[in-house]
Scaffold this motif. Structure first.
Motif, short mmCIF file in Angstrom:
data_model
loop_
_atom_site.label_atom_id
_atom_site.label_comp_id
_atom_site.label_asym_id
_atom_site.label_seq_id
_atom_site.Cartn_x
_atom_site.Cartn_y
_atom_site.Cartn_z
N LEU A 389 -4.55 9.23 7.45
CA LEU A 389 -5.77 8.94 6.69
C LEU A 389 -6.80 8.19 7.52
CD1 LEU A 389 -4.11 7.71 3.34
CD2 LEU A 389 -5.06 9.98 3.80
N ALA A 390 -6.47 7.94 8.77
CA ALA A 390 -7.30 7.06 9.60
C ALA A 390 -8.75 7.53 9.69
CB ALA A 390 -6.69 6.96 11.00
N ASP A 391 -8.98 8.83 9.77
CA ASP A 391 -10.34 9.34 9.97
C ASP A 391 -11.05 9.71 8.67
OD1 ASP A 391 -10.18 9.07 12.72
OD2 ASP A 391 -9.34 11.07 13.01
N CYS A 392 -10.45 9.40 7.52
CA CYS A 392 -11.09 9.72 6.24
C CYS A 392 -12.30 8.81 6.00
CB CYS A 392 -10.09 9.57 5.10
SG CYS A 392 -8.83 10.86 5.08
N ASP A 393 -13.33 9.39 5.39
CA ASP A 393 -14.53 8.62 5.06
C ASP A 393 -14.40 7.94 3.70
OD1 ASP A 393 -16.00 9.65 7.40
OD2 ASP A 393 -15.86 11.55 6.31
N LEU A 394 -13.56 8.53 2.84
CA LEU A 394 -13.29 7.98 1.52
C LEU A 394 -11.80 8.17 1.24
CD1 LEU A 394 -13.93 7.10 -1.47
CD2 LEU A 394 -14.47 9.52 -1.92
N VAL A 395 -11.13 7.10 0.83
CA VAL A 395 -9.72 7.19 0.45
C VAL A 395 -9.59 6.72 -1.00
CG1 VAL A 395 -7.36 6.46 0.90
CG2 VAL A 395 -8.94 6.79 2.80
N VAL A 396 -9.00 7.59 -1.83
CA VAL A 396 -8.84 7.29 -3.25
C VAL A 396 -7.36 7.03 -3.52
CG1 VAL A 396 -9.17 8.13 -5.60
CG2 VAL A 396 -10.77 8.82 -3.79
N GLU A 397 -7.06 5.83 -3.98
CA GLU A 397 -5.68 5.48 -4.37
C GLU A 397 -5.44 5.94 -5.79
OE1 GLU A 397 -3.72 3.58 -7.23
OE2 GLU A 397 -5.48 2.39 -6.69
N ALA A 398 -4.35 6.71 -6.01
CA ALA A 398 -4.02 7.22 -7.34
C ALA A 398 -2.52 7.11 -7.57
CB ALA A 398 -4.49 8.66 -7.49
N VAL A 399 -1.98 5.91 -7.33
CA VAL A 399 -0.55 5.68 -7.53
C VAL A 399 -0.33 5.07 -8.91
CG1 VAL A 399 -0.19 5.42 -5.06
CG2 VAL A 399 -0.59 3.38 -6.45
N ALA A 400 0.90 4.65 -9.17
CA ALA A 400 1.26 4.11 -10.49
C ALA A 400 0.39 2.92 -10.87
CB ALA A 400 2.73 3.72 -10.50
N GLU A 401 0.17 2.77 -12.18
CA GLU A 401 -0.68 1.69 -12.71
C GLU A 401 0.09 0.37 -12.72
OE1 GLU A 401 -4.67 1.13 -14.64
OE2 GLU A 401 -3.75 2.22 -13.00
N GLU A 402 0.41 -0.07 -11.50
CA GLU A 402 1.15 -1.32 -11.30
C GLU A 402 0.44 -2.08 -10.19
OE1 GLU A 402 3.43 -4.37 -11.71
OE2 GLU A 402 3.98 -2.59 -12.91
N LEU A 403 -0.05 -3.29 -10.51
CA LEU A 403 -0.91 -4.01 -9.58
C LEU A 403 -0.24 -4.28 -8.24
CD1 LEU A 403 -3.67 -5.24 -9.19
CD2 LEU A 403 -2.82 -7.37 -10.21
N SER A 404 1.04 -4.65 -8.24
CA SER A 404 1.72 -4.96 -6.98
C SER A 404 1.78 -3.72 -6.08
CB SER A 404 3.13 -5.48 -7.25
OG SER A 404 3.91 -4.52 -7.94
N ILE A 405 1.98 -2.55 -6.67
CA ILE A 405 2.04 -1.31 -5.89
C ILE A 405 0.67 -1.00 -5.31
CG2 ILE A 405 2.47 1.17 -6.00
CD1 ILE A 405 4.49 0.63 -8.22
N LYS A 406 -0.37 -1.13 -6.15
CA LYS A 406 -1.72 -0.84 -5.68
C LYS A 406 -2.13 -1.81 -4.57
CE LYS A 406 -3.36 1.21 -10.03
NZ LYS A 406 -3.66 2.57 -9.54
N ALA A 438 -6.70 -7.54 -1.35
CA ALA A 438 -5.56 -7.22 -0.48
C ALA A 438 -6.02 -6.66 0.86
CB ALA A 438 -4.65 -6.22 -1.18
N THR A 439 -7.35 -6.54 1.04
CA THR A 439 -7.90 -6.02 2.29
C THR A 439 -8.75 -7.08 2.97
OG1 THR A 439 -10.03 -5.22 1.46
CG2 THR A 439 -8.11 -3.80 1.08
N SER A 440 -9.14 -6.80 4.22
CA SER A 440 -10.06 -7.68 4.94
C SER A 440 -11.49 -7.19 4.79
CB SER A 440 -9.69 -7.71 6.42
OG SER A 440 -9.79 -6.41 6.99
N ARG A 441 -11.70 -6.17 3.93
CA ARG A 441 -13.03 -5.56 3.75
C ARG A 441 -13.34 -5.34 2.27
NH1 ARG A 441 -11.65 0.41 6.28
NH2 ARG A 441 -9.92 -0.47 7.40
N PRO A 442 -13.34 -6.39 1.48
CA PRO A 442 -13.57 -6.22 0.03
C PRO A 442 -14.90 -5.57 -0.33
CG PRO A 442 -13.73 -8.53 0.67
CD PRO A 442 -13.17 -7.80 1.84
N SER A 443 -15.87 -5.65 0.57
CA SER A 443 -17.17 -5.04 0.28
C SER A 443 -17.09 -3.51 0.28
CB SER A 443 -18.23 -5.49 1.28
OG SER A 443 -17.87 -5.10 2.59
#
Length: 592
Positions: A389-406, A438-443
């Motif tokens: 996924l390194a070169d993707c311009d947009l990454v959409v997370e669609a995993v289980a509705e569990e905050l720790s997993i996301k 959870a990231t260094s780029r919240p913006s």
């Protein structure tokens, strides 16, 4: 055996009363319409002539039937002319004092066996009835606007209404071609009690500038399939009428969610009553016109924003469930190179098979050619390694509705995805800021809440946190439009727009059932037939899943800490008992 009602009086010939008179006259019953003065009679006659002319033009009446219908309606300014009526329906403005006065006078001129009905939408029928010496003959007969079109009629019995009266009125409603539901005397009855809490909540969202009027309305139309958005519907109803209904409901329930939003009173004072005054939440091109015209609040046309957007060519989707594969299909069909990331090779293979199966159905139905199907599949690549996924311009997370997993997914994406890429979560109710933190780029993080099934549903909620950059929001909006979706924007709080409006309404329906006020079938019928909703609340809860619904309602309650949002105990008990809806075969109803 029910008795025949051969002559019906209608007191008050405004939009509602004239509509009732038309409906009754269509069935061959003689109607006596009563108004205050000759000017009001003339307006009522014009209304009926216009309405029946439209029915004639639309092929719903022929010329002879129209003439016969109008001939069955006589007009008067004296209640004394109702002496021959078998049933009198009062349809004057929502004022207890005015209605009580009319009923007192009707008692003096009508025969002792005449049924007296009020078309009130929220006032106590009991309080109206006690102003006569025959409260057993008094019933609520609540038609919905426009009466010639809408099928629902709420028949409201008081504790003293005679059973024969209820039976006669129910048979009468069926003769009119209506679907009656019989209920007890409680503010708002079924439809308004559920509808106006939802409408009031939408007004509060607008008042707090949580979302624009256009986005609030579009969210409920495209996200829930409602025929009108809440603010447009309030303009149609009339803000003054809505305010009175909410006030009546609040006086009885003391539920803060029924307390009219302050902006309603301000708008009414300013004369902004909705369509009838030419301006309400929207501006119209004339009095009583349905045509909205631009005003100072109208947003700029799509693409008119001065905020720059980021280039998006390659999209990554993390997840292999129904929502993830649907989103993959949406992007790939619109020409985006799409990377589907799964935890295992088997899951990736299964997810790609699910996409192929969906496309195959479209080919069979003639909505997609075989060549286009192969082209779409050629743009999708299934991977296991997150580095893909390194070169993707947009990454959409669609995993289980569990905050720790996301949060774990976003932490991992932060390490591998290139700088400047947009990171999005499809959460329907969890805090987007938690994923961003959870990231260094919240913006660079935004919510992109697609609705299920993603290839079909047009709505996407774009959810910005306090840290989301403006160009990220603009990029999300542009991408949504490019894939054929209707984006609406809101900030990061529980439920966003749709779930925050939908689930308190569903919860109120469960509370109504829990109180034994009406059964699930009548409540579903009231909301589908009376309000034009695609599904009744209990049908919808069983489809969504009672466990999912309970989780969303708990999230709303924990965020807003409002007692009105507290999940109904009945819902909690059903979930505990394993009755989760259609997926388990048992919910509010049993399924074979």
């Amino acid at each position: 055996m029910t008795r025949e009602l051969g002559c019906v009086g209608v007191v008050g010939l405004g939009t509602m009363g004239a509509g009732i008179a038309e409906v009754v006259a269509r069935t061959g019953i003689r109607v006596i319409g009563v108004e205050l003065d000759q000017d009001c009679v003339d307006r009522a006659r014009e209304h009926l002539e216009y309405s029946t002319e439209r029915a004639l033009s639309g092929g719903k009446l022929d010329a002879a039937a129209r003439t016969a219908l109008l001939d069955r309606i006589s007009f008067t300014t004296s209640l004394a002319d109702l002496a021959d009526a078998d049933l009198v329906v009062e349809a004057i403005p929502e004022s207890l004092e005015l209605k009580a006065r009319v009923f007192t006078e009707l008692e003096e001129v009508c025969r002792p066996d005449v049924i007296l009905a009020s078309n009130t939408s929220s006032l106590s029928v009991t309080e109206i009835g006690v102003h006569t010496g025959r409260p057993g003959k008094v019933v609520g007969l609540h038609f919905f606007n426009p009466a010639p079109v809408l099928k629902l009629v709420e028949i409201v019995r008081t504790v003293v209404t005679e059973p024969d009266v209820v039976a006669d009125v129910e048979a009468f409603a069926r003769k009119l071609g209506k679907e009656p539901v019989v209920i007890g005397d409680r503010a708002g009855f079924i439809a308004n009690a559920l509808l106006f809490g939802y409408l009031n909540h939408a007004v509060s969202m607008y008042e707090s500038r949580y979302a624009t009027r256009e986005d609030l309305d579009a969210a409920m139309r495209f996200g829930c399939g409602y025929p009108m958005g809440p603010l447009a519907l309030l303009d149609l109803i009339g803000l003054d009428t809505a305010y009175e209904i909410l006030e009546t409901m609040y006086r009885q329930s003391r539920n803060r969610l029924h307390a009219p939003a302050p902006i309603l009173r301000q708008m009414i004072t300013a004369g902004l009553l909705g369509r009838k005054s030419g301006r309400g939440f929207y501006t119209y091109d004339g009095l009583d016109s349905p045509v909205v015209v631009p005003d100072v609040l109208t947003p700029a046309p799509a693409g008119g924003t001065e905020v720059s957007t980021r280039d998006v060519q390659r999209v990554g989707v993390v997840g292999t469930g129904t929502m993830a594969t649907g989103i993959v299909e949406v992007f790939a069909k619109k020409g985006f190179d799409t990377v589907l990331r799964a935890r295992t090779a088997d899951r990736a293979t299964a997810a790609l098979a699910a996409v192929r199966k969906s496309l195959d159905r479209q080919v069979v139905k003639g909505r997609l050619s075989e060549e286009d199907r192969e082209a779409v599949l050629g743009r999708i690549r299934g991977v296991v390694d997150l580095d893909e996924l390194a070169d993707c311009d947009l990454v959409v997370e669609a995993v289980a509705e569990e905050l720790s997993i996301k949060r774990a997914v976003f932490g991992a994406l932060d390490e591998v995805v290139k700088p400047g890429a947009v990171l999005a979560t499809t959460t329907s109710s969890l805090p987007v800021i938690e994923c961003a933190a959870a990231t260094s780029r919240p913006s660079d993080v935004v919510g992109l809440h697609f609705f299920n099934p993603a290839p079909v549903m047009k709505l996407v909620e774009i959810v910005s946190t306090i840290a989301t950059a403006e160009d990220v929001v603009a990029t999300a909006r542009a991408v949504c439009r490019k894939v054929g979706k209707h984006p609406v924007h809101c900030s990061d709080r529980a439920g966003f727009i749709v779930n925050a409006l939908l689930f308190p309404y569903l919860n109120d329906a469960v509370k109504m059932l829990e109180a034994h006020y009406a059964d699930a079938d009548d409540i579903d019928t009231a909301m589908k037939v009376g309000c034009g909703l695609p599904m009744g609340p209990f049908e919808l809860l069983d489809v969504v899943g009672l466990d999912v619904s309970l989780a969303i309602e708990r999230t709303l309650y924990y965020e807003f800490r409002d007692a009105g949002f507290a999940p109904a105990p009945l819902l909690e008990h059903l979930v505990t008992a394993g009755r989760l809806g259609r997926k388990t075969g048992k919910g509010f109803r049993d399924y074979s």
